[in-house]
Design an enzyme around this catalytic site. Sequence first.
Site, short mmCIF file in Angstrom:
data_model
loop_
_atom_site.label_atom_id
_atom_site.label_comp_id
_atom_site.label_asym_id
_atom_site.label_seq_id
_atom_site.Cartn_x
_atom_site.Cartn_y
_atom_site.Cartn_z
N GLU A 274 45.90 19.51 42.81
CA GLU A 274 44.50 20.00 43.44
C GLU A 274 43.81 20.00 42.33
O GLU A 274 42.45 20.86 42.32
CB GLU A 274 44.95 21.76 43.12
CG GLU A 274 46.88 21.50 43.94
CD GLU A 274 47.11 23.34 43.92
OE1 GLU A 274 46.90 24.18 45.52
OE2 GLU A 274 47.10 24.16 42.67
N TYR B 239 35.39 45.58 32.32
CA TYR B 239 35.56 44.29 31.99
C TYR B 239 35.87 43.85 33.74
O TYR B 239 35.23 42.25 33.09
CB TYR B 239 36.31 44.46 30.92
CG TYR B 239 36.19 44.29 29.55
CD1 TYR B 239 35.56 43.89 28.89
CD2 TYR B 239 36.15 46.12 29.18
CE1 TYR B 239 34.95 43.51 28.02
CE2 TYR B 239 35.77 46.03 28.24
CZ TYR B 239 35.09 44.85 27.73
OH TYR B 239 34.44 45.28 26.30
ZN ZN Z 1 47.49 26.10 43.87
#
Ligand code: ZN
Length: 212
Positions: free
Chosen positions: A73, A119
């Site tokens: 990836e 936050y």
């Molecule tokens: Zn992934």
Amino acid sequence: MSEAKQRDEIARLAKSLFERGLTFGSSGNISVRLDDGWLMTPTGSSMGAIDPARISKLDLRGTHISGDKPTKESFLHTAMYDQRPNAGAIVHLHSTHSVAVSCLHDIDHNNVLPPLTAYYVMRIGTLPLIPYFAPGDMDLARAVSEMANRHHAVLLANHGPVVAGKSLSDAVYATEELEETAKLFLALQGMRTRPLTDDQVTDLRKRFPTQT
Ligand SMILES: [Zn+2]
């Protein structure tokens, strides 16, 4: 931070994410920008057992030059870095609650989660949904690239978040904030909720301009 320290930091934070169930199996990946390229967690590796010496190193052109082969990836990371010159690190997880939200039918694709807490607004802000593409499909990189110049965090449909930060700890904290907010969002399903108002969100953005 020296490259050796960055390598140790990747292994330390990856293990912490793994031990707390934010990533599992061989899913999830982390990258850090260096002066002369990038460090990336290797393909097929468990985030719970990253060996700092075997972390993949890529040169400035994205060519693998040392360590194990980088994550499959890696294109998600390079698509984000290309658009965000100030991004120092990127975290991508298949964290359960964020993925659950990415599978919901009725969500706003321009901004998936409501501003439930200050936050969340400070660390993520707006979170667009990137349409689903099969793993490895380069259209996914293109879709991330199109959003990345305006957003340091995106949610891949039926897949998980990709979050950039100034430093690795910033990217990790923001990813954790996103996961916890997804958990809150799911816990509140079917209940009348009171997210922050537009004025409160605008005020927070003025006080705490989004990093990266
Ligand atoms: Zn992934």
